[in-house]
Scaffold this motif. Structure first.
Motif, short mmCIF file in Angstrom:
data_model
loop_
_atom_site.label_atom_id
_atom_site.label_comp_id
_atom_site.label_asym_id
_atom_site.label_seq_id
_atom_site.Cartn_x
_atom_site.Cartn_y
_atom_site.Cartn_z
N GLU A 1 38.78 -35.43 30.65
CA GLU A 1 37.44 -34.91 30.43
C GLU A 1 36.50 -35.29 31.56
N VAL A 2 36.64 -36.48 32.09
CA VAL A 2 35.80 -36.92 33.20
C VAL A 2 36.08 -36.05 34.42
N MET A 3 37.34 -35.76 34.67
CA MET A 3 37.69 -34.91 35.80
C MET A 3 37.11 -33.51 35.61
N ASP A 4 37.16 -32.98 34.40
CA ASP A 4 36.59 -31.67 34.13
C ASP A 4 35.09 -31.68 34.38
N ASN A 5 34.40 -32.73 33.97
CA ASN A 5 32.96 -32.83 34.19
C ASN A 5 32.63 -32.89 35.67
N GLU A 6 33.44 -33.60 36.45
CA GLU A 6 33.19 -33.67 37.89
C GLU A 6 33.33 -32.30 38.52
N ASP A 7 34.31 -31.52 38.08
CA ASP A 7 34.49 -30.16 38.62
C ASP A 7 33.28 -29.30 38.28
N GLU A 8 32.76 -29.44 37.06
CA GLU A 8 31.59 -28.66 36.67
C GLU A 8 30.38 -29.02 37.52
N VAL A 9 30.20 -30.30 37.82
CA VAL A 9 29.07 -30.73 38.64
C VAL A 9 29.20 -30.15 40.04
N GLU A 10 30.41 -30.16 40.59
CA GLU A 10 30.63 -29.64 41.93
C GLU A 10 30.33 -28.14 41.98
N VAL A 11 30.73 -27.41 40.97
CA VAL A 11 30.46 -25.98 40.92
C VAL A 11 28.96 -25.73 40.81
N GLU A 12 28.26 -26.55 40.02
CA GLU A 12 26.83 -26.38 39.86
C GLU A 12 26.09 -26.60 41.17
N VAL A 13 26.53 -27.55 41.98
CA VAL A 13 25.88 -27.82 43.25
C VAL A 13 26.02 -26.63 44.19
N ASP A 14 27.19 -26.00 44.20
CA ASP A 14 27.44 -24.90 45.12
C ASP A 14 26.93 -23.56 44.61
N SER A 15 26.79 -23.40 43.32
CA SER A 15 26.47 -22.09 42.77
C SER A 15 25.10 -21.54 43.18
N PRO A 16 24.05 -22.33 43.34
CA PRO A 16 22.78 -21.72 43.75
C PRO A 16 22.87 -21.03 45.11
N ALA A 17 23.59 -21.62 46.04
CA ALA A 17 23.73 -21.00 47.36
C ALA A 17 24.43 -19.65 47.23
N ALA A 18 25.53 -19.64 46.50
CA ALA A 18 26.28 -18.40 46.33
C ALA A 18 25.44 -17.35 45.59
N GLU A 19 24.73 -17.81 44.59
CA GLU A 19 23.91 -16.90 43.79
C GLU A 19 22.82 -16.24 44.64
N HIS A 20 22.12 -17.04 45.43
CA HIS A 20 21.04 -16.49 46.26
C HIS A 20 21.58 -15.59 47.37
N LEU A 21 22.71 -15.96 47.93
CA LEU A 21 23.29 -15.12 48.98
C LEU A 21 23.77 -13.78 48.42
N GLU A 22 24.22 -13.77 47.18
CA GLU A 22 24.62 -12.51 46.54
C GLU A 22 23.40 -11.62 46.31
N LYS A 23 22.28 -12.22 45.98
CA LYS A 23 21.06 -11.45 45.71
C LYS A 23 20.54 -10.76 46.97
#
Length: 200
Positions: free
Chosen positions: A22-44
């Motif tokens: 579960e801790v490993m899964d949470n770390e993956d979610e945090v990493e995705v959250e950090v990168d997602s705003p950049a990807a989201e704005h670039l898609e827009k």
């Protein structure tokens, strides 16, 4: 009927390596959250709506002021995605795209500026500056709009200076493209737009 009792706490599942899954899964979610705003704005940036593109550029402009976000944008080809927006039909999008690239060049330092030049950002920037100079004499109805040609030129000139200060290749392109004449036209605008003259 009896009541079923639910356990309040779930026991953590262990992987073969002994780490809590579960801790490993949470770390993956945090990493995705950090990168997602950049990807989201670039898609827009690809949106057919000019307001969405302008908002995305403004968001990117603010985000790149935090140096830890710059690598995320560079990995996703932010320069190549923002470059064409310098020639967008909407003047406000042009201004915010130039502002985002300007902030990227300032906050990213010499390495980012050199990378921007290698990715050929000077081609649309040169074309933008030439278009701005030919559009300085606008009709009175356009003068009251949110973004003016002079505002776009101001952002573009500042971006050009940042690139030239940090890259000898940018200076070479500046000389070959004859951009000195363009900057002289910007200097001549001092009566109408002091900020632009100061930038030039």
């Amino acid at each position: 009927m009896g009541k079923a009792k639910n356990n309040k706490f779930k026991r953590p599942r262990f992987s073969a390596g002994g780490l809590v899954k579960e801790v490993m899964d949470n770390e993956d979610e945090v990493e995705v959250e950090v990168d997602s705003p950049a990807a989201e704005h670039l898609e827009k940036l690809q949106s057919p709506c000019a307001d969405v593109r302008e908002c995305a550029c403004a968001s990117i402009s603010r985000m790149v002021q935090q140096s830890q976000t710059i690598p995320s944008f560079l990995q996703r080809d932010a320069v190549r995605r923002l470059g064409p927006l310098l020639l967008d039909p909407c003047v406000a999008v042009r201004e915010t795209a130039a502002g985002a690239l300007r902030n990227l060049s300032v906050c990213g330092g010499p390495e980012v500026c050199e990378d921007m030049v290698k990715q050929d950002i000077l081609t649309p920037l040169t074309k933008l500056l030439r278009e701005c100079c030919s559009g300085f004499d606008v009709s009175p109805s356009q003068k009251n709009s949110k973004s003016t040609v002079e505002d776009v030129a101001n952002e573009a000139v500042n971006l050009l200076w940042n690139l030239c200060e940090n890259s000898s290749r940018a200076v070479s392109v500046f000389n070959k493209a004859g951009l000195l004449d363009v900057l002289v036209l910007c200097l001549e605008r001092h009566e109408q737009k002091v900020e632009l003259a100061l930038s030039a």
